[in-house]
Design a protein around this motif. Structure first.
Motif, PDB file in Angstrom:
ATOM      1  N   MET A  28       0.844  -1.189   0.000  1.00 56.06           N
ATOM      2  CA  MET A  28       0.000   0.000   0.000  1.00 56.06           C
ATOM      3  C   MET A  28       0.884   1.244   0.000  1.00 56.06           C
ATOM      4  N   SER A  29       0.493   2.228  -0.805  1.00 58.18           N
ATOM      5  CA  SER A  29       1.243   3.478  -0.868  1.00 58.18           C
ATOM      6  C   SER A  29       0.742   4.441   0.202  1.00 58.18           C
ATOM      7  N   ALA A  30       1.444   5.532   0.371  1.00 57.49           N
ATOM      8  CA  ALA A  30       1.039   6.562   1.332  1.00 57.49           C
ATOM      9  C   ALA A  30      -0.317   7.163   0.960  1.00 57.49           C
ATOM     10  N   SER A  31      -0.667   7.113  -0.325  1.00 54.38           N
ATOM     11  CA  SER A  31      -1.952   7.649  -0.778  1.00 54.38           C
ATOM     12  C   SER A  31      -3.053   6.585  -0.761  1.00 54.38           C
ATOM     13  N   ASN A  32      -2.785   5.448  -0.116  1.00 53.52           N
ATOM     14  CA  ASN A  32      -3.741   4.349   0.051  1.00 53.52           C
ATOM     15  C   ASN A  32      -4.079   3.595  -1.223  1.00 53.52           C
ATOM     16  N   ASN A  33      -3.279   3.730  -2.260  1.00 52.31           N
ATOM     17  CA  ASN A  33      -3.432   2.896  -3.442  1.00 52.31           C
ATOM     18  C   ASN A  33      -2.769   1.554  -3.149  1.00 52.31           C
ATOM     19  N   VAL A  34      -3.292   0.485  -3.738  1.00 46.92           N
ATOM     20  CA  VAL A  34      -2.779  -0.852  -3.458  1.00 46.92           C
ATOM     21  C   VAL A  34      -2.242  -1.478  -4.743  1.00 46.92           C
ATOM     22  N   MET A  35      -0.972  -1.892  -4.693  1.00 48.19           N
ATOM     23  CA  MET A  35      -0.368  -2.600  -5.811  1.00 48.19           C
ATOM     24  C   MET A  35      -0.397  -4.076  -5.482  1.00 48.19           C
ATOM     25  N   GLU A  36      -0.850  -4.899  -6.446  1.00 49.06           N
ATOM     26  CA  GLU A  36      -0.944  -6.330  -6.238  1.00 49.06           C
ATOM     27  C   GLU A  36      -0.267  -7.075  -7.380  1.00 49.06           C
ATOM     28  N   ILE A  37       0.402  -8.161  -7.025  1.00 47.07           N
ATOM     29  CA  ILE A  37       1.009  -9.021  -8.035  1.00 47.07           C
ATOM     30  C   ILE A  37       0.284 -10.357  -7.994  1.00 47.07           C
ATOM     31  N   TYR A  38      -0.242 -10.753  -9.136  1.00 40.99           N
ATOM     32  CA  TYR A  38      -0.908 -12.048  -9.300  1.00 40.99           C
ATOM     33  C   TYR A  38      -0.034 -12.892 -10.211  1.00 40.99           C
ATOM     34  N   ALA A  39       0.047 -14.190  -9.913  1.00 39.00           N
ATOM     35  CA  ALA A  39       0.831 -15.091 -10.762  1.00 39.00           C
ATOM     36  C   ALA A  39       0.250 -16.488 -10.704  1.00 39.00           C
ATOM     37  N   LYS A  40       0.504 -17.224 -11.749  1.00 44.58           N
ATOM     38  CA  LYS A  40       0.152 -18.639 -11.777  1.00 44.58           C
ATOM     39  C   LYS A  40       1.187 -19.350 -10.910  1.00 44.58           C
ATOM     40  N   PRO A  41       0.823 -20.405 -10.200  1.00 47.76           N
ATOM     41  CA  PRO A  41       1.755 -21.060  -9.280  1.00 47.76           C
ATOM     42  C   PRO A  41       3.118 -21.397  -9.866  1.00 47.76           C
ATOM     43  N   ASN A  42       3.203 -21.769 -11.118  1.00 46.48           N
ATOM     44  CA  ASN A  42       4.503 -22.084 -11.716  1.00 46.48           C
ATOM     45  C   ASN A  42       5.139 -20.866 -12.382  1.00 46.48           C
ATOM     46  N   SER A  43       4.584 -19.685 -12.140  1.00 47.65           N
ATOM     47  CA  SER A  43       5.099 -18.407 -12.655  1.00 47.65           C
ATOM     48  C   SER A  43       5.078 -18.295 -14.169  1.00 47.65           C
ATOM     49  N   SER A  44       4.241 -19.074 -14.842  1.00 41.30           N
ATOM     50  CA  SER A  44       4.205 -18.973 -16.293  1.00 41.30           C
ATOM     51  C   SER A  44       3.549 -17.670 -16.753  1.00 41.30           C
ATOM     52  N   THR A  45       2.571 -17.164 -15.997  1.00 38.10           N
ATOM     53  CA  THR A  45       1.983 -15.859 -16.315  1.00 38.10           C
ATOM     54  C   THR A  45       1.878 -15.045 -15.040  1.00 38.10           C
ATOM     55  N   TRP A  46       1.909 -13.727 -15.185  1.00 30.55           N
ATOM     56  CA  TRP A  46       1.792 -12.832 -14.047  1.00 30.55           C
ATOM     57  C   TRP A  46       1.117 -11.538 -14.483  1.00 30.55           C
ATOM     58  N   THR A  47       0.529 -10.847 -13.507  1.00 23.47           N
ATOM     59  CA  THR A  47      -0.157  -9.582 -13.749  1.00 23.47           C
ATOM     60  C   THR A  47       0.075  -8.669 -12.553  1.00 23.47           C
ATOM     61  N   ILE A  48       0.330  -7.413 -12.829  1.00 23.03           N
ATOM     62  CA  ILE A  48       0.459  -6.418 -11.765  1.00 23.03           C
ATOM     63  C   ILE A  48      -0.713  -5.456 -11.887  1.00 23.03           C
ATOM     64  N   LEU A  49      -1.429  -5.290 -10.784  1.00 21.57           N
ATOM     65  CA  LEU A  49      -2.599  -4.419 -10.727  1.00 21.57           C
ATOM     66  C   LEU A  49      -2.367  -3.287  -9.743  1.00 21.57           C
ATOM     67  N   LEU A  50      -3.036  -2.182  -9.978  1.00 23.39           N
ATOM     68  CA  LEU A  50      -3.043  -1.066  -9.039  1.00 23.39           C
ATOM     69  C   LEU A  50      -4.497  -0.744  -8.748  1.00 23.39           C
ATOM     70  N   THR A  51      -4.870  -0.847  -7.478  1.00 25.61           N
ATOM     71  CA  THR A  51      -6.240  -0.537  -7.084  1.00 25.61           C
ATOM     72  C   THR A  51      -6.281   0.862  -6.493  1.00 25.61           C
ATOM     73  N   LEU A  52      -7.215   1.656  -7.005  1.00 25.56           N
ATOM     74  CA  LEU A  52      -7.433   3.031  -6.557  1.00 25.56           C
ATOM     75  C   LEU A  52      -8.731   3.039  -5.752  1.00 25.56           C
ATOM     76  N   PRO A  53      -8.660   2.802  -4.431  1.00 24.83           N
ATOM     77  CA  PRO A  53      -9.878   2.655  -3.631  1.00 24.83           C
ATOM     78  C   PRO A  53     -10.820   3.852  -3.702  1.00 24.83           C
ATOM     79  N   GLN A  54     -10.277   5.053  -3.752  1.00 26.21           N
ATOM     80  CA  GLN A  54     -11.137   6.234  -3.790  1.00 26.21           C
ATOM     81  C   GLN A  54     -11.950   6.305  -5.073  1.00 26.21           C
ATOM     82  N   ARG A  55     -11.424   5.738  -6.146  1.00 24.55           N
ATOM     83  CA  ARG A  55     -12.141   5.721  -7.426  1.00 24.55           C
ATOM     84  C   ARG A  55     -12.873   4.401  -7.656  1.00 24.55           C
ATOM     85  N   ARG A  56     -12.633   3.444  -6.768  1.00 19.17           N
ATOM     86  CA  ARG A  56     -13.214   2.106  -6.893  1.00 19.17           C
ATOM     87  C   ARG A  56     -12.841   1.447  -8.215  1.00 19.17           C
ATOM     88  N   LEU A  57     -11.579   1.597  -8.584  1.00 19.72           N
ATOM     89  CA  LEU A  57     -11.072   1.030  -9.831  1.00 19.72           C
ATOM     90  C   LEU A  57      -9.832   0.199  -9.575  1.00 19.72           C
TER      91      LEU A  57
END
Length: 99
Positions: A50-79
């Motif tokens: 979580m950043s100081a501005s309350n945004n949340v960065m998340e890393i998702y991956a398949k268990p064997n690391s074949s694919t991955w995705t990085i997301l940023l959640t903006l709670p104030q915008r609900r996005l």
């Protein structure tokens, strides 16, 4: 990989404030995005921060690391916005290193 991701995620928190101006074209409801990552790619959450501005960065991956995705959640915008995605642990580590 989790040890590396933990170190890299700390460095990524600084970059998260820059990403807070993400455009809606790559953003959607968080639950829908997470459900799609799990259903279509078998990815699950492996790290987050979580950043100081309350945004949340998340890393998702398949268990064997074949694919991955990085997301940023903006709670104030609900996005949740796509930051990056790819294949292979090496590419994920390189992306996180460049943050």
């Amino acid at each position: 990989m989790v040890k590396f991701a933990g170190k890299a995620i700390a460095a990524a928190v600084f970059a998260m404030s820059v990403a807070s101006s993400a455009k809606a074209a790559t953003c959607a409801n968080r639950d829908a995005v997470v459900d799609r990552l799990n259903a279509n790619f078998g990815e699950s959450l492996i790290a987050n921060a979580m950043s100081a501005s309350n945004n949340v960065m998340e890393i998702y991956a398949k268990p064997n690391s074949s694919t991955w995705t990085i997301l940023l959640t903006l709670p104030q915008r609900r996005l949740t916005c796509l930051v990056a995605s790819g294949r292979g642990e090496g590419r994920l580590q390189a992306f996180l290193h460049d943050l």
